[in-house]
Motif scaffolding. Structure first.
Motif, short mmCIF file in Angstrom:
data_model
loop_
_atom_site.label_atom_id
_atom_site.label_comp_id
_atom_site.label_asym_id
_atom_site.label_seq_id
_atom_site.Cartn_x
_atom_site.Cartn_y
_atom_site.Cartn_z
N VAL A 32 0.84 -1.21 0.00
CA VAL A 32 0.00 0.00 0.00
C VAL A 32 0.87 1.26 0.00
O VAL A 32 0.46 2.29 -0.53
N LEU A 33 2.07 1.17 0.55
CA LEU A 33 2.95 2.34 0.54
C LEU A 33 3.43 2.69 -0.87
O LEU A 33 3.90 3.80 -1.11
N GLU A 34 3.32 1.74 -1.79
CA GLU A 34 3.68 2.00 -3.18
C GLU A 34 2.62 2.83 -3.91
O GLU A 34 2.87 3.32 -5.00
N LEU A 35 1.42 2.92 -3.32
CA LEU A 35 0.37 3.74 -3.94
C LEU A 35 0.68 5.20 -3.64
O LEU A 35 0.75 5.61 -2.48
N ASN A 36 0.87 5.97 -4.68
CA ASN A 36 1.19 7.38 -4.52
C ASN A 36 -0.02 8.25 -4.79
O ASN A 36 -0.90 7.89 -5.58
N VAL A 37 -0.04 9.39 -4.14
CA VAL A 37 -1.11 10.35 -4.35
C VAL A 37 -1.00 10.89 -5.78
O VAL A 37 0.11 11.22 -6.23
N PRO A 38 -2.12 10.96 -6.50
CA PRO A 38 -2.06 11.51 -7.86
C PRO A 38 -1.58 12.96 -7.86
O PRO A 38 -1.87 13.72 -6.94
N HIS A 39 -0.81 13.31 -8.88
CA HIS A 39 -0.34 14.69 -9.03
C HIS A 39 -1.37 15.44 -9.86
O HIS A 39 -1.50 15.23 -11.05
N GLY A 40 -2.12 16.26 -9.20
CA GLY A 40 -3.19 17.01 -9.86
C GLY A 40 -4.49 16.80 -9.12
O GLY A 40 -4.63 15.89 -8.31
N ALA A 53 -5.83 13.03 -13.48
CA ALA A 53 -4.69 12.64 -12.64
C ALA A 53 -4.88 11.22 -12.09
O ALA A 53 -3.91 10.49 -11.91
N LEU A 54 -6.13 10.84 -11.86
CA LEU A 54 -6.42 9.49 -11.37
C LEU A 54 -6.11 8.43 -12.42
O LEU A 54 -5.70 7.32 -12.07
N ARG A 55 -6.32 8.78 -13.67
CA ARG A 55 -6.09 7.82 -14.75
C ARG A 55 -4.65 7.30 -14.76
O ARG A 55 -4.40 6.15 -15.07
N LEU A 56 -3.73 8.14 -14.35
CA LEU A 56 -2.32 7.74 -14.35
C LEU A 56 -1.99 6.71 -13.26
O LEU A 56 -1.02 5.97 -13.40
N VAL A 57 -2.77 6.66 -12.19
CA VAL A 57 -2.48 5.73 -11.10
C VAL A 57 -3.33 4.45 -11.17
O VAL A 57 -3.17 3.56 -10.35
N ILE A 58 -4.20 4.37 -12.15
CA ILE A 58 -5.08 3.19 -12.27
C ILE A 58 -4.27 1.89 -12.42
O ILE A 58 -4.55 0.92 -11.72
#
Length: 192
Positions: free
Chosen positions: A22-30, A35-40
């Protein structure tokens, strides 16, 4: 040796594995939906790995309920199993950042395969320690899901070099297969 210490140690390792993932999940930039699409992809790899860790934790928990005594062989088999699980955060992060790449998809499959093999070794060590009439042996039966999973992981690993999405789909298929509740051990413990 009683099983309490083995259970506590294993539960701690499971918790650490989930925490690292879970620590590998980063807050989206924006602040917009784009911005969410990049972390999907990272989130989807986390969700799949979390599911696998949860499945293993549940099955490990049930398996330990059938264990009456812990031997050195069981301790080493358990460490072997936890070793392969401890690689989940690394492969999860790599596949999340390179979600359509062959090598991360293949390595993810290798780790899934080795965790399944290690779990089977642990299961057999427990059966051997408890004797031919062990509850676990009765509960496992033919274990078609346990035998099919490594085959699908192997196919997924090989397929990853032609189609990473297909390989990941095969891994997801195994997770879905195991999400169906397996009540063999619970049912047997109630009858006993």
């Amino acid at each position: 040796m009683g099983k309490g210490r083995l259970e506590a140690f294993s539960d701690g390792v499971f918790a650490v594995i989930i925490t690292i993932m879970v620590l590998e999940l980063n807050v989206p930039h924006g602040s917009d939906m784009a911005a969410l699409r990049l972390v999907i992809p990272v989130f989807l790899s986390y969700a799949l790995s979390f599911t696998f860790v949860g499945i293993y934790w549940n099955n490990h928990h049930h398996m330990l309920h059938t264990c009456e005594k812990v031997t050195g062989g069981i301790l080493w088999a358990n460490l072997h199993f936890l070793f392969w699980l401890s690689l989940f955060p690394v492969t999860t992060a790599w596949i999340g950042e390179n979600h359509l790449a062959a090598a991360p998809s293949a390595l993810y499959g290798v780790v899934l395969l080795m965790a399944a093999v290690a779990y089977r070794i642990l299961q057999q060590a427990m059966i051997a320690a408890q004797g031919p009439d062990s509850l676990l042996k009765k509960a496992v039966g033919r274990d078609w899901k346990g035998k099919a999973s490594p085959i699908v992981y192997s196919i997924g690993t090989a397929v990853a070099f032609r189609s990473a999405p297909l390989a990941q789909g095969l891994y997801l298929l195994v997770a879905l297969l195991w999400l169906v509740p397996d009540r063999r051990i619970e049912s047997l413990l109630v009858r006993e």
